[in-house]
Enzyme design. Structure first.
Site, PDB file in Angstrom:
ATOM      1  N   ASP A   1      57.860 -10.450 -88.338  1.00 50.96           N
ATOM      2  CA  ASP A   1      58.889  -9.447 -88.040  1.00 50.96           C
ATOM      3  C   ASP A   1      58.569  -8.222 -88.893  1.00 50.96           C
ATOM      4  OD1 ASP A   1      61.207  -7.865 -88.139  1.00 50.96           O
ATOM      5  OD2 ASP A   1      62.544  -9.581 -87.948  1.00 50.96           O
TER       6      ASP A   1
ATOM      7  N   ASP B   1      59.138  -5.435 -82.424  1.00 51.90           N
ATOM      8  CA  ASP B   1      58.701  -5.679 -83.808  1.00 51.90           C
ATOM      9  C   ASP B   1      58.743  -7.146 -84.225  1.00 51.90           C
ATOM     10  OD1 ASP B   1      61.447  -6.110 -84.326  1.00 51.90           O
ATOM     11  OD2 ASP B   1      61.247  -5.252 -86.327  1.00 51.90           O
ATOM     12  N   GLU B   2      58.683  -8.044 -83.252  1.00 53.09           N
ATOM     13  CA  GLU B   2      58.800  -9.453 -83.577  1.00 53.09           C
ATOM     14  C   GLU B   2      57.936 -10.312 -82.643  1.00 53.09           C
ATOM     15  OE1 GLU B   2      62.672 -12.110 -83.793  1.00 53.09           O
ATOM     16  OE2 GLU B   2      63.102 -10.024 -84.284  1.00 53.09           O
TER      17      GLU B   2
HETATM   18  P1  TTP Z   1      65.223  -5.153 -86.870  1.00 54.53           P
HETATM   19  O1  TTP Z   1      64.044  -6.074 -86.982  1.00 54.53           O
HETATM   20  O2  TTP Z   1      66.566  -5.755 -86.719  1.00 54.53           O
HETATM   21  O3  TTP Z   1      65.304  -4.216 -88.143  1.00 54.53           O
HETATM   22  P2  TTP Z   1      64.212  -3.446 -88.940  1.00 54.53           P
HETATM   23  O4  TTP Z   1      62.833  -3.772 -88.490  1.00 54.53           O
HETATM   24  O5  TTP Z   1      64.560  -2.002 -88.911  1.00 54.53           O
HETATM   25  O6  TTP Z   1      64.458  -3.937 -90.408  1.00 54.53           O
HETATM   26  P3  TTP Z   1      64.112  -5.333 -91.101  1.00 54.53           P
HETATM   27  O7  TTP Z   1      63.438  -6.208 -90.105  1.00 54.53           O
HETATM   28  O8  TTP Z   1      63.236  -4.951 -92.251  1.00 54.53           O
HETATM   29  O9  TTP Z   1      65.454  -5.825 -91.537  1.00 54.53           O
HETATM   30  O10 TTP Z   1      65.030  -4.148 -85.672  1.00 54.53           O
HETATM   31  C1  TTP Z   1      63.751  -3.673 -85.246  1.00 54.53           C
HETATM   32  C2  TTP Z   1      63.831  -2.251 -84.749  1.00 54.53           C
HETATM   33  O11 TTP Z   1      64.772  -2.149 -83.677  1.00 54.53           O
HETATM   34  C3  TTP Z   1      64.328  -1.267 -85.803  1.00 54.53           C
HETATM   35  O12 TTP Z   1      63.291  -0.740 -86.601  1.00 54.53           O
HETATM   36  C4  TTP Z   1      65.022  -0.216 -84.989  1.00 54.53           C
HETATM   37  C5  TTP Z   1      65.505  -0.932 -83.760  1.00 54.53           C
HETATM   38  N1  TTP Z   1      66.966  -1.159 -83.851  1.00 54.53           N
HETATM   39  C6  TTP Z   1      67.832  -0.249 -83.242  1.00 54.53           C
HETATM   40  O13 TTP Z   1      67.375   0.708 -82.614  1.00 54.53           O
HETATM   41  N2  TTP Z   1      69.182  -0.456 -83.345  1.00 54.53           N
HETATM   42  C7  TTP Z   1      69.722  -1.506 -84.039  1.00 54.53           C
HETATM   43  O14 TTP Z   1      70.964  -1.641 -84.114  1.00 54.53           O
HETATM   44  C8  TTP Z   1      68.821  -2.458 -84.665  1.00 54.53           C
HETATM   45  C9  TTP Z   1      69.365  -3.629 -85.439  1.00 54.53           C
HETATM   46  C10 TTP Z   1      67.464  -2.234 -84.531  1.00 54.53           C
HETATM   47 CA    CA Z   2      62.083  -5.910 -88.271  1.00 53.70          CA
END
Ligand code: TTP
Ligand code: CA
Length: 359
Positions: free
Chosen positions: A4, A104-105
């Site tokens: 992730d 992103d996963e």
């Molecule tokens: P996440 O994996 O939830 O968050 P992140 O990568 O920003 O942070 P981390 O994993 O370090 O906690 O979400 C992935 C991407 O999806 C994030 O960079 C932006 C997008 N996103 C949104 O656009 N709106 C949201 O409410 C969330 C949670 C994520």
């Molecule tokens: Ca992430």
């Protein structure tokens, strides 16, 4: 194994503006109504220290960051997609199968590569992280477990830049103290219902009578909750089927009806499409364009040939013809454009699967 990417959109912005790394970075979706209206997509960990969270209104994030040298960006999906694609491509080289869950996963099945050893998985995870860091410059967190459920929760438990390994014998104890809503499928309503039943943690749920869970949540969910709480999950890491098409979409610098201006953008998009195409060694029989007009309506036009083609010129030439025709039919200015190739050669797909099989 689950990977992730850390604070992904914000990390992408740091990547192309290294000087902002130590500042609060916020990436937002602007609704466009007023200068300020919109919500936070994500933020880097510096901004999170000030209480900025995904989904928060931008004006609130601005208020929390008042007096700091915070930097704000508008989401740039195209750019994040390109970075994500490059990382996923690297992951493919490390895994027997790859299941991309979001931008992103992704789950990587690496059981063969590490010969089922969690010890080796630790080194293997480090190796993948270092490789991606060196080639793309992005950091991410990894969770390793005997199944997808454990890998996911392991990954969430240590971010950013984490590498968390949960061995099978540790899984139940690892899950037990966590709140039930950490399990996939346990939303607000279920959490409340479970709390009424005296279930707060995954450990409470694991011990709870399975028959009773079935009575309350139905057979499918009842059994799933029981198994999940006991760290049991048999879902395979499922490779997405071979794509039916390859496409790229982009926003024009300004709304226009100028053919050269449009083709400049589509040539750029064609480069990416062609790169994907050659990487997968596919030939195509159709070329399409996708158009979003200023009134936000979307249009498609395509052309299909008798014989499959493999070269870039066939794409650029047909995109040009399709746009020439399209501009003759419509009077509105164009805002976004896309290029797509499809109709991949069946034998070739089949052949590819066979070669993969015998490798
Ligand atoms: P996440 O994996 O939830 O968050 P992140 O990568 O920003 O942070 P981390 O994993 O370090 O906690 O979400 C992935 C991407 O999806 C994030 O960079 C932006 C997008 N996103 C949104 O656009 N709106 C949201 O409410 C969330 C949670 C994520
Ligand atoms: Ca992430």
């Amino acid at each position: 194994m689950l990977a992730d990417f850390d604070y992904f959109f914000a990390q992408c912005e740091e990547l192309r503006n290294p000087s902002i790394k130590d500042k609060p970075v916020v990436v937002g979706v602007y609704s466009g109504r007023t200068e300020e209206s919109g919500a936070v997509s994500t933020s880097n960990y510096v901004a999170r220290k000030y209480g900025v969270k995904s989904g928060m209104p931008l004006f609130l994030a601005k208020r929390k960051l008042e007096g700091t040298d915070a930097v704000f960006f508008k989401v740039d999906h195209e750019y994040y997609d390109q970075i994500s694609d490059r990382i996923m491509q690297i992951f493919r080289g490390y895994a027997t199968s790859l299941e991309q869950v979001s931008i992103d996963e992704a789950y990587l099945d690496v059981s063969e590569q590490v010969e089922g050893s969690f010890e080796k998985a630790q080194d293997y995870g480090q190796k993948i992280k270092a490789d991606v860091k060196a080639k793309v410059g992005i950091s991410f967190s990894i969770g390793v477990g005997a199944n997808k459920l454990v890998a996911k929760i392991a990954c969430d438990s240590q971010k950013p830049d984490g590498l968390t390994i949960i061995r099978p014998e540790e899984a139940e104890a690892f899950l037990a103290p966590l709140a039930v809503d950490r399990l996939l499928g346990v939303g607000k309503k279920t959490t409340v219902r479970m709390e009424q039943m005296g279930i707060k943690t995954i450990g409470d749920l694991a011990k709870f009578d399975c028959q009773r869970l079935i009575e309350v949540f139905g057979k499918v969910m009842g059994i799933y909750f029981h198994n999940a709480a006991n760290a049991m999950d048999n879902e395979p890491v499922a490779e997405q089927g071979e794509a039916e098409s390859i496409s790229r979409i982009g926003t024009l610098k300004q709304d226009t009806r100028n053919l050269d201006f449009i083709l400049q953008k589509t040539d750029e998009l064609t480069e990416y499409v062609f790169k994907d195409l050659t990487e997968r060694n596919l030939s195509f029989k159709s070329v399409s364009i996708y158009v979003v007009l200023v009134d936000l309506s979307c249009k498609n036009r395509s052309v299909t040939f008798e014989q499959p083609a493999k070269d870039k010129e066939t794409i650029t030439k047909n995109v040009r013809t399709l746009f020439e025709k399209f501009l003759g039919e419509s009077t509105l200015e164009i805002r976004r454009v896309g290029v797509k190739v499809s109709g991949f050669h069946k034998e070739e797909l089949h052949q590819k699967q066979l070669t993969l099989f015998f490798q």
